[in-house]
Each structure stands twice: as structure tokens, then as C-alpha cells.
Design an enzyme around this catalytic site. Structure first.
Site, PDB file in Angstrom:
ATOM      1  N   PHE A 239       0.814  -1.223   0.000  1.00 27.63           N
ATOM      2  CA  PHE A 239       0.000   0.000   0.000  1.00 27.63           C
ATOM      3  C   PHE A 239       0.844   1.268   0.000  1.00 27.63           C
ATOM      4  O   PHE A 239       0.379   2.325   0.409  1.00 27.63           O
ATOM      5  CB  PHE A 239      -0.964   0.018   1.190  1.00 27.63           C
ATOM      6  CG  PHE A 239      -1.665  -1.293   1.425  1.00 27.63           C
ATOM      7  CD1 PHE A 239      -2.513  -1.810   0.471  1.00 27.63           C
ATOM      8  CD2 PHE A 239      -1.450  -2.024   2.590  1.00 27.63           C
ATOM      9  CE1 PHE A 239      -3.150  -3.029   0.670  1.00 27.63           C
ATOM     10  CE2 PHE A 239      -2.075  -3.237   2.795  1.00 27.63           C
ATOM     11  CZ  PHE A 239      -2.935  -3.750   1.836  1.00 27.63           C
ATOM     12  N   ARG A 624      -9.885   0.739 -20.089  1.00 24.34           N
ATOM     13  CA  ARG A 624     -10.144  -0.668 -20.324  1.00 24.34           C
ATOM     14  C   ARG A 624      -9.646  -1.476 -19.130  1.00 24.34           C
ATOM     15  O   ARG A 624      -8.538  -1.262 -18.641  1.00 24.34           O
ATOM     16  CB  ARG A 624      -9.383  -1.078 -21.571  1.00 24.34           C
ATOM     17  CG  ARG A 624      -9.635  -2.472 -22.070  1.00 24.34           C
ATOM     18  CD  ARG A 624      -8.704  -2.650 -23.249  1.00 24.34           C
ATOM     19  NE  ARG A 624      -8.911  -3.870 -23.980  1.00 24.34           N
ATOM     20  CZ  ARG A 624      -7.990  -4.353 -24.799  1.00 24.34           C
ATOM     21  NH1 ARG A 624      -6.844  -3.714 -24.961  1.00 24.34           N
ATOM     22  NH2 ARG A 624      -8.218  -5.461 -25.454  1.00 24.34           N
ATOM     23  N   THR A 630      -9.685  -9.184 -10.677  1.00 22.47           N
ATOM     24  CA  THR A 630      -8.638  -8.594  -9.836  1.00 22.47           C
ATOM     25  C   THR A 630      -8.867  -7.089  -9.686  1.00 22.47           C
ATOM     26  O   THR A 630      -8.581  -6.512  -8.634  1.00 22.47           O
ATOM     27  CB  THR A 630      -7.236  -8.867 -10.412  1.00 22.47           C
ATOM     28  OG1 THR A 630      -7.216  -8.496 -11.789  1.00 22.47           O
ATOM     29  CG2 THR A 630      -6.856 -10.328 -10.274  1.00 22.47           C
ATOM     30  N   VAL A 699      -6.015   0.839 -11.526  1.00 22.22           N
ATOM     31  CA  VAL A 699      -7.104   0.844 -10.540  1.00 22.22           C
ATOM     32  C   VAL A 699      -6.630   0.723  -9.085  1.00 22.22           C
ATOM     33  O   VAL A 699      -7.445   0.579  -8.194  1.00 22.22           O
ATOM     34  CB  VAL A 699      -8.108  -0.299 -10.815  1.00 22.22           C
ATOM     35  CG1 VAL A 699      -8.809  -0.060 -12.138  1.00 22.22           C
ATOM     36  CG2 VAL A 699      -7.429  -1.658 -10.802  1.00 22.22           C
ATOM     37  N   GLU A 701      -5.366   2.828  -6.823  1.00 27.21           N
ATOM     38  CA  GLU A 701      -5.653   3.863  -5.818  1.00 27.21           C
ATOM     39  C   GLU A 701      -7.101   4.342  -5.837  1.00 27.21           C
ATOM     40  O   GLU A 701      -7.645   4.710  -4.796  1.00 27.21           O
ATOM     41  CB  GLU A 701      -4.766   5.114  -6.000  1.00 27.21           C
ATOM     42  CG  GLU A 701      -3.485   4.920  -6.753  1.00 27.21           C
ATOM     43  CD  GLU A 701      -2.296   4.543  -5.901  1.00 27.21           C
ATOM     44  OE1 GLU A 701      -2.226   4.919  -4.735  1.00 27.21           O
ATOM     45  OE2 GLU A 701      -1.413   3.851  -6.431  1.00 27.21           O
TER      46      GLU A 701
HETATM   47 MO1  MOS Z   1       0.922   3.289  -3.954  1.00 25.13          MO
HETATM   48  S1  MOS Z   1       0.774   4.515  -2.280  1.00 25.13           S
HETATM   49  O1  MOS Z   1       1.759   4.321  -5.050  1.00 25.13           O
HETATM   50  O2  MOS Z   1       1.873   2.020  -3.434  1.00 25.13           O
END
Ligand code: MOS
Length: 734
Positions: A239, A624, A630, A699, A701
Site C-alpha cells: 500500500f 479498459r 482482480t 485501478v 488507488e
Molecule cells: Mo501506492 S501509495 O503508489 O503504493
């Protein structure tokens, strides 16, 4: 339709799923390349000062302890001023573990104990006695707001006259929002296993979003040019916490060098609170609007915390200049240095908090103008990105609004707060918009058709749980007209083809484009080989005259000319091709972004102040979608985090000690299953021929952006109370 058509766009299950669920996937702290020593980190207990004395004798006397590494006996390392700019570095001098006797923050690593077992190392660490010279520290952003300086951010130009237009506006709102420190808390804590090789080279298994970044970092910080290989095939969540090389990596490498032995350093959960985090912020929004809700003036000011040694800067305020049409916009972004570690990118860095403030303010404007919140957004829809004065490469946000509202049932929403009750609870509906940049970075990939008929494709990218293995396999399989089970994608090794950090939602755009181009180059090589025999039916044919079908090629419309890859490979062995792809020049004339519309339902028990998010609908426009399964997972994960951000997440610091108090998963609250209601995430149709050949925007963030605002707005709708300080806990609501 054959099984090799249209693999892109299919909900393919993770190709690495079986390895993960059977426990065969190896993580950084699980590799065992021969005999290992184990390191345990000792952290400082003060926030500012110097180490006067560090007594390691008792620890060193224990049988099984082989080394106590401190600032006094560490191997040479580059000075803080010789900043190697890791690819996610902030301005300033990066933190170097064990660099000197200076204490820069509470929890700073001050010693590494290395022993034959982890238990021995931890016990020995507890015997180390430290004498500090304490200096006064300051860890509270709120008491230091006056000491803010401008962030080294490349803000868009202010435009028009925001102050003048505000003064003249029929509706004027001045609002302040604040957000707390949050920590990433991935399931897998950071770990590095360093394999010391006989020739003095280090093979490093690290938890990271960028193996090549970590390789260059170690090479330069420890002076090990050409002697480092970093491997990271699986990452148990990151993250953003794995974007920068973290201190356990440097500590493990230093210990291995010193001892000429292999060493593993694993951080404990509490130590996951001793480096980067999402910064605490205060944001001030001034919105001026006409009586019909048209925006006339936006001023967005943000003040965030940073460390004394780096200016952590993210994209916090610029969203306010691009999400809506407004001619008078002013930006201001400042930082307050504190005696803390530098913050770090965390999912949708900057947007998660900047858009939270903007979208709550828009809801407040809707009520001031007595206009439905969705209608207000449509009225101020931005047809261009006015920050860059460019049209969007594509923008299906209207479709997000419309389809999201329909699925949610927004049309029946009464405007007045406290007007809905269900199951004896106040019920509220809120909505918000989300936005994130569609970034592409230079990347390379190599594709090799082996004599066995298998396609091996590789690039030094990461799969941080996002599905990189799977989507790259899909792109390669479709481009090469092969079945996905004939394809293997390799990643997470610094020796592979160049790839950027896996972050910013840019991996599909960047690495996916390189994979596609490498496969296109491989097609040409197959055609070349088909043309090698003098009597070839492919003589003079160009790539566009050839159809690739079922692992074979033929002249278009002439199935009798078909030759299989296997036949061509048997003529001369394996074939390999590589490609390096940069963002296309066609992008320059356009602004590129993903968008979302989020709708939330909350139920509030008025007597107890308890609050439940019962329903979220998130409509996403991201170009797309390579793999709807996922990709939907990414959005649902982002929504869950948005619920945590709205209601629970907050790392609390005791300012007297300058230390985080809830540094564990018992007291740092994140949503569990019982906290999560129904989540409906879906993608609207969006065609984009500008962003890249895949038409894909990323996708990772966008799923979190807007969620906290939609929930906060729903809380207002339910209760009539605005809580402008996250998280919305019951003490603030009662
Ligand atoms: Mo994301 S905060 O760019 O791993």
C-alpha cells in the site's frame, strides 16, 4: 471463438493463487538460503536527543549472540547529505539507520542484535542499556501550525482571482477539515533475508514494491556497485509502505557484510509503526458559489506534518482545481517539521485526504445552495482539466454518476437531514467523487518462446497482491495468441528487465505496455523465421498480412498456410524479443485520470452514537479493464480502507513522550468483516485511445478516493451533524 481470443477483459483467477493458498509462495522473511543468523532491532525510547552511552556488553556476553551493531561499529555508509535519491524519496536527507548518535524520532532503530536464533537476539536486545541526552521534542502538528513552510510541490498556477470572486459570491463557505496519522499495516511485516555469497555479493530477499530501486539503494548507500541482487516474488500487502527501501534492509545488509554470513531481519508488528505513515493534515477550504451552486471561487490550503530531515510532499490540493469547473482557484500547501519519521505514500497519497476535504465541502455547498449533492456536481462538471488547460483523454465520470446513482437508488433520497429511519436507526445517504492520475512510466519487458513451446515473459516489477502475475500473463497470452496456461510471467528480481516501482496505479500502463510490445516484437521474430526457408509461403509478407491464432500463424484468410509456433521453434530453437516503452507523445496534449462516483448508506443509533456503513456503491471509470476480477478486488479493498479511514483508523501519539501509543492491531482499529456492509463496485465503459495501446488507466488507488467523504456526508444526512475531523468516532458524533 478459440480459447486464445479475448483473454484481456476476462475475469481470470489469479495464476499465483494455488501457490498462495497452498503455502508455497515464499515471502521475504521465509527464504532460507542456507544457514542463517537472525537480527532483532532495538528502537529508541526518546524522540529527540543523543545517545550518550549504549551498553551492549551484557547482550554480547550471551552465548549465541554474534554481533551487536550500533552507530559505533557499523560498516561505512553514505552520509545523509550524499542523498541517494531512491525513486520515492522526499526532498532532504534520507534517514540512515545507525548513522550517528543523533535521535531524530521515537522508535528510531539504534541497535541490531544478531544471534543464532531470533529468540536469543530479542532477549539480548532487552539487555542493552542506553543513556540518552534528551532534548525537547515537538510532535504535535496542531500546536506548530505557525511554523509551516511552503511544501516543495509543483503546484498548478493559481488562476483568476480566488479572493475577489469569493468576496463577491452569493454563497460563501469557509471550512476546516483534519485527518490523523494512519499506518499502512499490511499483513506481512517488513523483512529482509540477506544471503551472503562466497564472492562477497549479496542476494537479498526483501519485501518491496521495487526490487531495482532497492538494489541501487544498497549499492550506493553501502558502496556495493554490481554486488547486489534483490528478489521479491511475493508481497503480502504494501500500500506504499514498500515503495522506499526501509531500515531493516540496510541493517540486514550491514550485518551480513560485517559478519560475512547470511542474516535475516524481520520487523515486529509494533516496529511497523517506526517508519513511514500517512501524515496528519489540516485543510482549509473556501468555496464561493452563485445562488444556483455554480462554483465561482475555490481556495484549498493544506498543512501536513513532515520530519526534521525530509519534506514529504504529495498531491493534496491540486484536485480542487481539476475536479470541477471553476475560473478562480488558489492553492496553498505547507509543511510542519516535527520530531517524527518522514511520512510515506499511502494508497492514493494526497488524493485520499485532499479529495476527502473537497468532497465534504461540496456536500456542505449543496446544502447551502439547497441543491441535490449529485446535481451540484453535474452542474460544475469539468470538461477540461483546467490545472493543465488540457482536455481529458477520456472521462466517463457522468456515466459513473448516472449508473452509480441508479444502482444505489439515489433518486428517492429526501434532501433534509434526519429524514430517514430504518430499523429504528437514523439512516443517511451521502455521495462523493473520486479522482486519481492515470500515470505511465518507462518500463521494459522480455518475452521468450522456449523450445518447449512455453512463453516466458519477464520484467522486474512487483505483484503486491494487485494481480500483476495474472494481468501480465493475460496481456502476453492474448498478444501471442496462446492459452494463459502456456504463459509464465516472472517478476520481483532486480536481474530482470527494467521496471519502475509498482505504485501510483501505473503498473498495468507501464509494464503492461512493455509486455505487449515485447510480444509484438516476438511476433515479428516468428514471421522472420517463417520466412527463412526459400520456398516459404510467407515470403514478402508483412506483420499486418499475418494472422496469429492458436499458437500459430497464417496469411490472413488463408488457413492452408498455417504453421505452428512449435514447428517454427523446432527449426532453430527458442526465440526472444524485448521492448522498452515510454509514455506516448500523444499523451502530451491531454490530461489523463481515473474517476469514480461513490454512494454510501449509514445507519446511526441515536442513543449510543454507534455507526454502521450498511451499503456502498462505487462506480469506476478507469479505461479498459484487463481483468474485472482482480480489478474489482482492488476497488473493494480500497472501499474497505475508506470505511476504516472514515470511522476507525488513527495512530495516536502521546505528545509528552512523542511516541505512538496504539502501535498494534488490537488498538489500531481497521475494519473487520462485521464492520462492512454490502459493497457493490463496478466499472463503467470508458474507451481511451490516448493513455496507452492497452487503453488501461490503472485501478490501485482510485477505490479509496472519495469513500471517506461519501460516508461523512451520509453521516450528516443521517444525523444533521458535520464531523470534520477524521475518524468519525462515536464520541465526536454523540
Ligand atoms: Mo501506492 S501509495 O503508489 O503504493
Amino acid at each position: 471463438m478459440s480459447s486464445t481470443d479475448r483473454i484481456i477483459g476476462q475475469p481470470v483467477s489469479r495464476v499465483d493463487g494455488p501457490l498462495k493458498v497452498t503455502g508455497q509462495a515464499r515471502y521475504a522473511g521465509e527464504f532460507k538460503p542456507g544457514p542463517l543468523l537472525y537480527g532483532s532491532v532495538v528502537n529508541s525510547t526518546i524522540a529527540c536527543g543523543r545517545i550518550l552511552k549504549i551498553d551492549t556488553e551484557a547482550a554480547e556476553r550471551l552465548p549465541g549472540v554474534v554481533l551487536v551493531l550500533t552507530h559505533r561499529n557499523r560498516p561505512p555508509m553514505a552520509a545523509e547529505s550524499e542523498a541517494y535519491e531512491d525513486d520515492d524519496a522526499a526532498d532532504g536527507g534520507p534517514f540512515r539507520p545507525l548513522y550517528s548518535d543523533r535521535i531524530l524520532y521515537s522508535g528510531q532503530p539504534i541497535a541490531l542484535v544478531v544471534a543464532e536464533s531470533l529468540e536469543m537476539a530479542e532477549h539480548a536486545g532487552s539487555l542493552i542499556r542506553v543513556e540518552y541526552q534528551r532534548q525537547p521534542h515537538q510532535t504535535d502538528l496542531m500546536t506548530e501550525l505557525e511554523n509551516a513552510h511552503p511544501a516543495p510541490a509543483e503546484l498548478p498556477e493559481n488562476r483568476g482571482d480566488a479572493a475577489g470572486a469569493f468576496a463577491a459570491a452569493a454563497i460563501r463557505l469557509e471550512l476546516q477539515y483534519s485527518t490523523p496519522v494512519e499506518h499502512h499495516n499490511p499483513m506481512e511485516p517488513h523483512a529482509s533475508t540477506v544471503h551472503y555469497l562466497p564472492d562477497g555479493c549479496l542476494e537479498v530477499y526483501d519485501k518491496t514494491q521495487g526490487v531495482q530501486n532497492c538494489m541501487r539503494y544498497l549499492e550506493q548507500v553501502l558502496g556495493l556497485e554490481g554486488r547486489i541482487r534483490v528478489i521479491s516474488p511475493f508481497v503480502g500487502g504494501a500500500f506504499g509502505s514498500g515503495l522506499r527501501p526501509q531500515y531493516q534492509l540496510v541493517l540486514a545488509a550491514m550485518a551480513a557484510l560485517q559478519l560475512q554470513r547470511s542474516v535475516r531481519v524481520t520487523l515486529k508488528r509494533q516496529q511497523m509503526f517506526t517508519f513511514g505513515y500517512r501524515p496528519r493534515t489540516v485543510q482549509r477550504l473556501r468555496l464561493g458559489a452563485a445562488a444556483d451552486g455554480s462554483l465561482l471561487s475555490i481556495t484549498h490550503q493544506a498543512i501536513g506534518q513532515t520530519s526534521r530531515f525530509e519534506d514529504f510532499t504529495e498531491h493534496e490540493v491540486e484536485w480542487s482545481g481539476m475536479l470541477y469547473h471553476c475560473s478562480n482557484v488558489s492553492f496553498d500547501y505547507r509543511l510542519v517539521p516535527l520530531d517524527v519519521h518522514t511520512p510515506l505514500d499511502m494508497r492514493a497519497p494526497g488524493a485520499a485526504i485532499g479529495v476527502y476535504a473537497l468532497e465534504c465541502a461540496m456536500d456542505e455547498l449543496a446544502y447551502a445552495a439547497k441543491i441535490d449533492p449529485l446535481e451540484l456536481r453535474l452542474r460544475n462538471y469539468a470538461e477540461r482539466n483546467a490545472n493543465e488547460d488540457k482536455p481529458w483523454s477520456s472521462k466517463a465520470l457522468r456515466e459513473c454518476y448516472q449508473q452509480g446513482a441508479e444502482r444505489f437508488g439515489w433518486a428517492t433520497r429526501p434532501m433534509a437531514p434526519r429524514s430517514m429511519r430504518e430499523d429504528g436507526k437514523l439512516t443517511g445517504w451521502g455521495m462523493a467523487t473520486g479522482i486519481w492520475e492515470a500515470i505511465q512510466m518507462p518500463a521494459s519487458a522480455t518475452a521468450c518462446l522456449e523450445s518447449s513451446g512455453r512463453l516466458i515473459v519477464q520484467s522486474a516489477t512487483a505483484d503486491i497482491g494487485t494481480g500483476t502475475y495474472t494481468v501480465m500473463s493475460q496481456i502476453a497470452a492474448e498478444t501471442m495468441a496462446m492459452r494463459i496456461d502456456q504463459v509464465e510471467f516472472r517478476l520481483g528480481d532486480s536481474a530482470l528487465a527494467q521496471a519502475p516501482l509498482s505504485g501510483g496505479s501505473a503498473t498495468v500502463s507501464s509494464v503492461g505496455s512493455a509486455v505487449q510490445q515485447a510480444c509484438m516484437a516476438l511476433r515479428q521474430k516468428l514471421l522472420d523465421r517463417a520466412q527463412q526457408s526459400p520456398a516459404s509461403r510467407f515470403s514478402g509478407a508483412r506483420l499486418q498480412d499475418v494472422a496469429f491464432l492458436d499458437a500459430g500463424l497464417q496469411l490472413s484468410e488463408r488457413p492452408e498456410t498455417r504453421v505452428t509456433y512449435a514447428e517454427l521453434l523446432s527449426l532453430g530453437g527458442s526465440l526472444e524479443a524485448s521492448a522498452s516503452v515510454e509514455p506516448g507523445e500523444q499523451r502530451n496534449a491531454f490530461a489523463t485520470a481515473t474517476h469514480s462516483a461513490v454512494f454510501a448508506e449509514v445507519k446511526v443509533d441515536e442513543a449510543l452514537g454507534t455507526l454502521q456503513v450498511t451499503r456502498i456503491v462505487s462506480a469506476i471509470a478507469a479505461g479498459r479493464v484487463i481483468n474485472p476480477q482482480t480489478a474489482t478486488n482492488q476497488i473493494v479493498g480500497g472501499v474497505v480502507w475508506g470505511v476504516g479511514m472514515a470511522l476507525q483508523e488513527e495512530t495516536r501519539i502521546d505528545h509528552h513522550l512523542g511516541r505512538y501509543m496504539n502501535h498494534n492491531l488490537a488498538e489500531y482499529h481497521i475494519p473487520v468483516q462485521a464492520d462492512i456492509g454490502k459493497i457493490e463496485a463496478f466499472f463503467v465503459e470508458e474507451r481511451d485511445e490516448i493513455v496507452n495501446d492497452l487503453g488501461s488507466k490503472g485501478v490501485g488507488e482510485i477505490g479509496i478516493v472519495g469513500v471517506a467523504a461519501a460516508i461523512a456526508n451520509a453521516v450528516f444526512h443521517a444525523t444533521g451533524k458535520r464531523v470534520r475531523d477524521l475518524p468519525i468516532t462515536l464520541d465526536k458524533l454523540l
